[in-house]
Design an enzyme around this catalytic site. Structure first.
Site, PDB file in Angstrom:
ATOM      1  N   ASP A  15       0.876  -1.171   0.000  1.00 28.58           N
ATOM      2  CA  ASP A  15       0.000   0.000   0.000  1.00 28.58           C
ATOM      3  C   ASP A  15       0.919   1.228   0.000  1.00 28.58           C
ATOM      4  O   ASP A  15       2.133   1.104   0.189  1.00 28.58           O
ATOM      5  CB  ASP A  15      -0.893  -0.003   1.251  1.00 28.58           C
ATOM      6  CG  ASP A  15      -1.787   1.234   1.325  1.00 28.58           C
ATOM      7  OD1 ASP A  15      -2.412   1.571   0.307  1.00 28.58           O
ATOM      8  OD2 ASP A  15      -1.833   1.883   2.386  1.00 28.58           O
ATOM      9  N   CYS A  78      -4.451  -1.397  -1.853  1.00 23.60           N
ATOM     10  CA  CYS A  78      -4.525   0.049  -2.051  1.00 23.60           C
ATOM     11  C   CYS A  78      -5.592   0.299  -3.103  1.00 23.60           C
ATOM     12  O   CYS A  78      -5.458  -0.153  -4.255  1.00 23.60           O
ATOM     13  CB  CYS A  78      -3.155   0.543  -2.544  1.00 23.60           C
ATOM     14  SG  CYS A  78      -3.145   2.284  -2.978  1.00 23.60           S
ATOM     15  N   CYS A 191     -10.849   3.304   0.005  1.00 24.02           N
ATOM     16  CA  CYS A 191      -9.431   3.509   0.273  1.00 24.02           C
ATOM     17  C   CYS A 191      -9.114   2.681   1.516  1.00 24.02           C
ATOM     18  O   CYS A 191      -9.849   2.745   2.510  1.00 24.02           O
ATOM     19  CB  CYS A 191      -9.174   4.992   0.536  1.00 24.02           C
ATOM     20  SG  CYS A 191      -7.529   5.328   1.199  1.00 24.02           S
TER      21      CYS A 191
HETATM   22  N1  DGL Z   1      -4.580   3.341   0.943  1.00 21.20           N
HETATM   23  C1  DGL Z   1      -4.635   3.801  -0.391  1.00 21.20           C
HETATM   24  C2  DGL Z   1      -5.924   3.565  -1.065  1.00 21.20           C
HETATM   25  O1  DGL Z   1      -6.521   2.568  -0.746  1.00 21.20           O
HETATM   26  C3  DGL Z   1      -3.878   4.992  -0.810  1.00 21.20           C
HETATM   27  C4  DGL Z   1      -4.143   6.276  -0.177  1.00 21.20           C
HETATM   28  C5  DGL Z   1      -3.193   7.301  -0.711  1.00 21.20           C
HETATM   29  O2  DGL Z   1      -1.986   7.012  -0.708  1.00 21.20           O
HETATM   30  O3  DGL Z   1      -3.638   8.361  -1.144  1.00 21.20           O
HETATM   31  O4  DGL Z   1      -6.369   4.302  -1.902  1.00 21.20           O
END
Ligand code: DGL
Length: 276
Positions: A15, A78, A191
């Site tokens: 991630d 992610c 997210c």
């Molecule tokens: N945790 C990530 C997601 O699921 C990324 C968040 C990010 O880095 O902006 O989108």
């Protein structure tokens, strides 16, 4: 790699930072015998405000780092990466790959009764329209309201994860206001950082909306993919875990400890992912 070797190889999870730990935790619960390697790209977080091209470049380096660790499967825990990689991304890799979007959409469509699903995610995820696309593939008549919540990721990365934190609540009130008074009855946390502040989200919404967590939703498919290749770890073996981040190691381990309920300090190394 022979099948025998595969069962002993770790699963790789990545991630942009801490968010993928929500998938990691579910993975650990469902697959207690597996070795798992986690990489959080804390040096380049957030991904969700970057261009698609940059996100793809980062994702390729993250995957290459994990492949170098001889993983038997890669999970992009992610939403931003999952929503922005091409649909045939997995075909270019030597091991199975899964993102989080498809499984999350399937779970949300099963959950909604009003046929109105809300999605909150990063700007790059919302811009990609990946969640809407998959939802409408399964259920063309489902209505979707999608909102970005850019400030949620920095809040999580900086440890503002308590539900009564006034800053987190204020930010959540601003972002979630468009859902007030609607018939949205299922909310996708698109997210993987967002489950860390899910209590604040629910409390601001003020009603019992089922939250569909993108990290947790993909875990069943990991089990299937490994079982299909006869690559599941043998029961009863002693498992290992290793964590890597690309900056701010102390912050990473501190917030991770609060989320996982145990210290990962001795298991965490900092790496330079740009070298991959
Ligand atoms: N945790 C990530 C997601 O699921 C990324 C968040 C990010 O880095 O902006 O989108």
């Amino acid at each position: 790699m022979t099948e025998m070797n595969l069962s002993r190889c770790p699963i790789g999870v990545f991630d942009s930072g801490l968010g993928g730990l929500t998938a990691f935790r579910e993975l650990r619960r469902l697959l207690p015998n597996e070795d798992i390697i986690y990489f959080g790209d804390t040096g380049r977080v957030p991904y969700g405000t970057k261009s698609r091209e940059t996100i793809l470049n980062y994702a390729k380096q993250d995957v290459d780092f994990l492949l170098g660790q001889k993983v038997k499967m890669v999970i992009a825990a992610c939403g931003t990466v999952s929503a922005n990689v091409p649909e045939d991304f997995a075909d270019s890799l030597p091991v199975p790959f899964t993102g989080v979007v498809q499984h999350t959409c399937a779970a949300a469509v099963k959950t909604t009764k009003t046929g109105h699903i809300g999605i909150i995610a990063t700007p790059a995820t919302i811009r990609s329209k990946a969640y809407e696309t998959y939802i409408h593939r399964i259920s063309p008549e489902t209505r979707v309201t999608a909102l970005h919540c850019s400030l949620f990721v920095p809040l999580v990365e900086n440890g503002f994860i308590q539900s009564d934190n006034p800053v987190t609540r204020l930010v959540a009130e601003q972002y979630l206001a468009p859902f007030f008074g609607t018939d949205v009855d299922t909310l996708i946390l698109g997210c993987t950082h967002y489950p860390l502040i899910s209590e604040a989200v629910l409390s601001v919404l003020g009603r019992e909306v089922p939250l569909v967590d993108s990290g947790g939703s993909c875990v069943g498919s990991v089990l299937d993919a490994l079982a299909e290749r006869d690559a599941l770890a043998q029961p009863g073996r002693i498992r290992t875990e290793a964590y890597f981040c690309s900056a701010r190691r102390a912050d990473f381990t501190r917030v991770a400890q609060r989320f996982l309920g145990r210290s990962i300090d001795a298991l965490t190394k900092e790496i330079d992912v740009e070298g991959y």
